[in-house]
Design a protein around this motif. Sequence first.
Motif, short mmCIF file in Angstrom:
data_model
loop_
_atom_site.label_atom_id
_atom_site.label_comp_id
_atom_site.label_asym_id
_atom_site.label_seq_id
_atom_site.Cartn_x
_atom_site.Cartn_y
_atom_site.Cartn_z
N GLY A 41 0.79 -1.22 0.00
CA GLY A 41 0.00 0.00 0.00
C GLY A 41 0.82 1.27 0.00
O GLY A 41 0.28 2.35 -0.27
N GLU A 42 2.09 1.19 0.30
CA GLU A 42 2.94 2.38 0.30
C GLU A 42 3.19 2.86 -1.12
O GLU A 42 3.19 2.08 -2.08
N GLU A 61 1.10 -2.02 -15.90
CA GLU A 61 0.04 -1.96 -14.90
C GLU A 61 0.62 -1.87 -13.49
O GLU A 61 1.49 -2.65 -13.10
N GLY A 62 0.13 -0.92 -12.72
CA GLY A 62 0.57 -0.74 -11.35
C GLY A 62 1.76 0.19 -11.20
O GLY A 62 2.22 0.44 -10.09
N TYR A 63 2.23 0.71 -12.35
CA TYR A 63 3.40 1.59 -12.34
C TYR A 63 3.09 2.88 -13.09
O TYR A 63 2.23 2.91 -13.95
N SER A 64 3.83 3.92 -12.76
CA SER A 64 3.84 5.13 -13.56
C SER A 64 5.27 5.65 -13.58
O SER A 64 6.12 5.16 -12.84
N VAL A 65 5.53 6.62 -14.44
CA VAL A 65 6.89 7.16 -14.56
C VAL A 65 6.83 8.66 -14.68
O VAL A 65 5.78 9.25 -14.99
N GLU A 118 2.36 3.32 -7.28
CA GLU A 118 1.36 4.13 -6.59
C GLU A 118 0.91 3.50 -5.29
O GLU A 118 0.71 4.18 -4.28
N SER A 119 0.74 2.19 -5.29
CA SER A 119 0.32 1.45 -4.11
C SER A 119 0.96 0.07 -4.19
O SER A 119 0.45 -0.82 -4.86
N SER A 166 2.38 -3.56 -4.04
CA SER A 166 1.77 -4.85 -3.72
C SER A 166 2.87 -5.91 -3.68
O SER A 166 3.96 -5.73 -4.24
N THR A 167 2.58 -7.02 -3.03
CA THR A 167 3.60 -8.06 -2.87
C THR A 167 4.07 -8.62 -4.21
O THR A 167 5.23 -9.04 -4.33
N ASN A 168 3.21 -8.62 -5.22
CA ASN A 168 3.64 -9.14 -6.53
C ASN A 168 4.54 -8.17 -7.30
O ASN A 168 4.97 -8.46 -8.42
N GLN A 169 4.85 -7.04 -6.68
CA GLN A 169 5.83 -6.11 -7.26
C GLN A 169 7.21 -6.28 -6.62
O GLN A 169 8.14 -5.52 -6.94
#
Lengths: 115, 112
Positions: B16-17, B62-66, B79-80, B82-85
Motif C-alpha cells: 500500500g505504500e 500496470e501498477g506503475y507510472s513514470v 502508486e500502491s 503490492s507483494t507481486n511487485q
Amino acid sequence: AQTVTQSQPEMSVQEAETVTLSCTYDTSESDYYLFWYKQPPSRQMILVIRQEAYKQQNATENRFSVNFQKAAKSFSLKISDSQLGDAAMYFCAYTSMNRDDKIIFGKGTRLHILP
Amino acid sequence: DVKVTQSSRYLVKRTGEKVFLECVQDMDHENMFWYRQDPGLGLRLIYFSYDVKMKEKGDIPEGYSVSREKKERFSLILESASTNQTSMYLCASSLNSHYEQYFGPGTRLTVT
C-alpha cells in the motif's frame, strides 16, 4: 510481434574450453540490431557484442564471437577459452532500426564455469 | 564512461505504500528505460521514455507510472505497492536504439 528465444536456461563449461549459447529470434523486418548482454552475479549488465543485420561478417570481441545466420534467424554466442569471470547470466536482445526504441530481451542463459 | 545510478540497491516497503525509484544518467542520453527482472522471466519492459516529458508503456505497465521532468532523470513510481511487485528493478539509458543500453546496478525491492 518480435520475439527472442534462448532455449538453454543453464549451461556449464570447463574452464579454458569453448561454449556456445543459442539464440533465435522472430521478426518480419530486414533491418535490425542484435546484442548479447552479460550480467555477472550482483553486478551491472554490460554489452558483450553487437551485430548489425545488414553486415554479413560475424562480430567478434576478443574471446567472444557470434554466428549470425540471418535466414535462419539465429544469433549464437561463442565464448572461447572460458574463464571464471565469464560466469554470468547472458541475455540475447533484438531491436528494430525502423520502429520505436525498445529492445526485446530473451529470458537469459545462466553460464557456469567449472574450475 | 557512462554512468547510470539508481537511488537504492535494496528497498523494503509495506503493502500500500507509494514507492519512488530514481534513476540518473550522466551521458545526455535521449532514451531511458525501466525493467523488472524476475527469475525465469528475464527482463520485462515497464516503461520507456525517448525525450523529456515523453513516456511510452512497455509490456507490463500496470501498477506503475513514470516521470521524466529532466533529461538525465527517470523515475519509476509504484502508486500502491503490492507483494507481486517484489522484484529487481533495472534502469537503463541509450543514445538511441542503434546503440547499446547502459544499465544501472538495480534496486531489489521487497514489498511485505
